[in-house]
Design a protein around this motif. Sequence first.
Motif, PDB file in Angstrom:
ATOM      1  N   ALA A  64       0.772  -1.366  -0.067  1.00 13.13           N
ATOM      2  CA  ALA A  64      -0.025  -0.041  -0.065  1.00 13.13           C
ATOM      3  C   ALA A  64       0.895   1.332  -0.145  1.00 13.13           C
ATOM      4  N   THR A  65       2.078   0.966   0.847  1.00  9.62           N
ATOM      5  CA  THR A  65       2.855   2.451   0.763  1.00  9.62           C
ATOM      6  C   THR A  65       3.690   2.530  -0.470  1.00  9.62           C
ATOM      7  N   LEU A  66       3.986   1.620  -1.222  1.00  9.68           N
ATOM      8  CA  LEU A  66       4.449   1.580  -2.525  1.00  9.68           C
ATOM      9  C   LEU A  66       3.504   2.234  -3.528  1.00  9.68           C
ATOM     10  N   TYR A  67       2.436   1.807  -3.398  1.00 11.73           N
ATOM     11  CA  TYR A  67       1.331   2.216  -4.526  1.00 11.73           C
ATOM     12  C   TYR A  67       1.130   3.710  -4.318  1.00 11.73           C
ATOM     13  N   LYS A  68       1.220   4.156  -2.905  1.00 11.61           N
ATOM     14  CA  LYS A  68       0.966   5.516  -2.654  1.00 11.61           C
ATOM     15  C   LYS A  68       2.143   6.537  -3.168  1.00 11.61           C
ATOM     16  N   THR A  69       3.187   5.966  -2.937  1.00 12.67           N
ATOM     17  CA  THR A  69       4.378   6.851  -3.318  1.00 12.67           C
ATOM     18  C   THR A  69       4.464   6.766  -4.953  1.00 12.67           C
ATOM     19  N   GLU A  70       4.205   5.432  -5.794  1.00 15.70           N
ATOM     20  CA  GLU A  70       4.267   5.483  -7.037  1.00 15.70           C
ATOM     21  C   GLU A  70       3.139   6.187  -7.741  1.00 15.70           C
ATOM     22  N   CYS A  71       1.864   5.524  -7.507  1.00 12.12           N
ATOM     23  CA  CYS A  71       0.803   6.150  -8.072  1.00 12.12           C
ATOM     24  C   CYS A  71       0.310   7.369  -7.512  1.00 12.12           C
ATOM     25  N   GLY A  72       0.934   7.950  -6.479  1.00 12.74           N
ATOM     26  CA  GLY A  72       0.366   9.188  -6.043  1.00 12.74           C
ATOM     27  C   GLY A  72       1.631  10.160  -6.128  1.00 12.74           C
ATOM     28  N   ALA A  73       2.423   9.904  -7.352  1.00 13.26           N
ATOM     29  CA  ALA A  73       3.607  11.237  -7.294  1.00 13.26           C
ATOM     30  C   ALA A  73       2.998  12.308  -8.503  1.00 13.26           C
ATOM     31  N   CYS A  74       2.014  11.786  -9.382  1.00  9.94           N
ATOM     32  CA  CYS A  74       1.597  12.798 -10.014  1.00  9.94           C
ATOM     33  C   CYS A  74       0.275  13.251  -9.992  1.00  9.94           C
ATOM     34  N   HIS A  75      -0.502  12.556  -9.101  1.00  8.53           N
ATOM     35  CA  HIS A  75      -1.680  12.969  -8.520  1.00  8.53           C
ATOM     36  C   HIS A  75      -2.140  12.021  -7.681  1.00  8.53           C
ATOM     37  N   MET A  76      -3.107  12.196  -6.931  1.00 13.31           N
ATOM     38  CA  MET A  76      -3.677  11.765  -5.858  1.00 13.31           C
ATOM     39  C   MET A  76      -3.569  10.086  -5.904  1.00 13.31           C
ATOM     40  N   ALA A  77      -3.352   9.289  -5.073  1.00  8.14           N
ATOM     41  CA  ALA A  77      -3.345   7.878  -5.150  1.00  8.14           C
ATOM     42  C   ALA A  77      -4.708   7.417  -5.188  1.00  8.14           C
ATOM     43  N   TYR A  78      -5.456   7.183  -6.111  1.00  3.05           N
ATOM     44  CA  TYR A  78      -6.730   6.988  -6.191  1.00  3.05           C
ATOM     45  C   TYR A  78      -7.076   5.695  -5.684  1.00  3.05           C
ATOM     46  N   GLN A  79      -7.983   5.414  -4.681  1.00  4.94           N
ATOM     47  CA  GLN A  79      -8.332   4.403  -3.876  1.00  4.94           C
ATOM     48  C   GLN A  79      -8.645   3.281  -5.070  1.00  4.94           C
ATOM     49  N   PRO A  80      -7.876   2.023  -4.938  1.00  4.09           N
ATOM     50  CA  PRO A  80      -8.153   0.958  -5.917  1.00  4.09           C
ATOM     51  C   PRO A  80      -9.414   0.419  -5.990  1.00  4.09           C
ATOM     52  N   GLU A  81     -10.324   0.424  -4.950  1.00  4.43           N
ATOM     53  CA  GLU A  81     -11.580   0.289  -4.952  1.00  4.43           C
ATOM     54  C   GLU A  81     -12.718   0.851  -5.827  1.00  4.43           C
ATOM     55  N   PHE A  82     -12.366   1.679  -6.622  1.00  7.10           N
ATOM     56  CA  PHE A  82     -13.043   2.459  -7.377  1.00  7.10           C
ATOM     57  C   PHE A  82     -13.373   1.779  -8.718  1.00  7.10           C
ATOM     58  N   LEU A  83     -12.411   1.049  -9.161  1.00  2.00           N
ATOM     59  CA  LEU A  83     -12.313   0.494 -10.386  1.00  2.00           C
ATOM     60  C   LEU A  83     -12.094  -1.152 -10.308  1.00  2.00           C
ATOM     61  N   PRO A  84     -12.861  -1.885 -11.482  1.00  2.00           N
ATOM     62  CA  PRO A  84     -12.634  -3.258 -11.289  1.00  2.00           C
ATOM     63  C   PRO A  84     -11.445  -3.734 -11.633  1.00  2.00           C
ATOM     64  N   LYS A  85     -11.292  -4.984 -11.712  1.00  2.00           N
ATOM     65  CA  LYS A  85     -10.012  -5.662 -12.093  1.00  2.00           C
ATOM     66  C   LYS A  85      -9.479  -5.344 -13.325  1.00  2.00           C
ATOM     67  N   ARG A  86     -10.520  -5.480 -14.241  1.00  2.00           N
ATOM     68  CA  ARG A  86     -10.266  -5.321 -15.752  1.00  2.00           C
ATOM     69  C   ARG A  86      -9.707  -4.077 -15.958  1.00  2.00           C
ATOM     70  N   SER A  87     -10.200  -3.047 -15.337  1.00  2.00           N
ATOM     71  CA  SER A  87      -9.600  -1.871 -15.740  1.00  2.00           C
ATOM     72  C   SER A  87      -8.330  -1.358 -15.199  1.00  2.00           C
ATOM     73  N   TRP A  88      -8.107  -1.873 -13.972  1.00  2.00           N
ATOM     74  CA  TRP A  88      -6.361  -1.921 -13.456  1.00  2.00           C
ATOM     75  C   TRP A  88      -5.671  -2.652 -14.414  1.00  2.00           C
ATOM     76  N   LYS A  89      -5.945  -3.855 -14.775  1.00  2.00           N
ATOM     77  CA  LYS A  89      -5.242  -4.625 -15.632  1.00  2.00           C
ATOM     78  C   LYS A  89      -4.840  -4.134 -16.975  1.00  2.00           C
ATOM     79  N   LYS A  90      -5.691  -3.427 -17.558  1.00  2.00           N
ATOM     80  CA  LYS A  90      -5.497  -2.648 -18.706  1.00  2.00           C
ATOM     81  C   LYS A  90      -4.731  -1.137 -18.515  1.00  2.00           C
ATOM     82  N   MET A  91      -4.699  -0.660 -17.277  1.00  2.00           N
ATOM     83  CA  MET A  91      -3.971   0.589 -16.849  1.00  2.00           C
ATOM     84  C   MET A  91      -2.560   0.035 -16.900  1.00  2.00           C
TER      85      MET A  91
END
Lengths: 135, 180
Positions: free
Chosen positions: B41-68
Amino acid sequence: MKKTMIVLALIAGTSLYGKTVDAYINQLAAEAKQQNSAFQGFSAQRGKDIYFSKHIGKRGKEVSCASCHTDNLRQGGENIFTGKKIKPLSPSVNPKRFTDVKKVKKWLRRNFKDVYKREGTAQEKGDVLLFMRSN
Amino acid sequence: MKTITYTLTLAAALLAGNMLYADDERYERGKPYMTETGKAATLYKTECGACHMAYQPEFLPKRSWKKMMQTLENHFKTDATLEKEEYATIQAYLLRNASDAKPVFGDIGKIGRKIPADQTPLRISETPYFKKEHREIPKRMILQKEVKSIANCAACHTKAEQGNYSEHTIFIPNYGKWDD
């Protein structure tokens, strides 16, 4: 006695940190020399041009490194695409900068692609690092 | 005997789970957002929160995250590529916390549940429930320099980083509280 040990450990710690980024810069210098036998060492002046020159970036907008990191490296900036604040790049006000080689490499790779739409060459990376670290 | 108890407990748990899913108004309102903490979770916040807020993963389904995660070299026209180990940790974190990986409560859960099964959105801000909730906000409030983009959740939702999007935590720059 204890105090000296701590001081020694601290010195060792900082120089180790410095060493890794410095080692990276040495490695860039070796690569630059290999790519161009006339290479004479990095130049902060060339680095400054790399930092300020504007290009149509990946998003189709005219950008430079200064677009997000501002004209004054001692100031905080802002990601022009998302609005998120960015802490100053200058190590003189933000000592955490340029201490983590992995981070430096990652952002040079990404940011060159965003601004120049290609990776930076070894010489360009070394030049811009020299400029950023000395401002 | 033991097996029967297990089966019964399991059935009860499943039923309860289903009820939670179905009746979000009654069960989910006011439930605080709780998510995984720890190294990933900390790594996610640092890496995916560097350019914008680290969006909560609960917002999108697995298929969206896979594609992203497959398109990070051209992530909304910017380069968001990761090192190999970071990539694996973050991908796994996103998949185990996605909207369809576990029950998700509150407004966050609603966004995920109302995404049609045949769609794979990459933007939270383009999902149906999100659009419905934000349709009344005038354009100028979004385009102003203090906000810039509807994806800048934290500019209006003062507790967005903690996963709290409730109405009384909204404060729009140069406008104020939101009363509708």
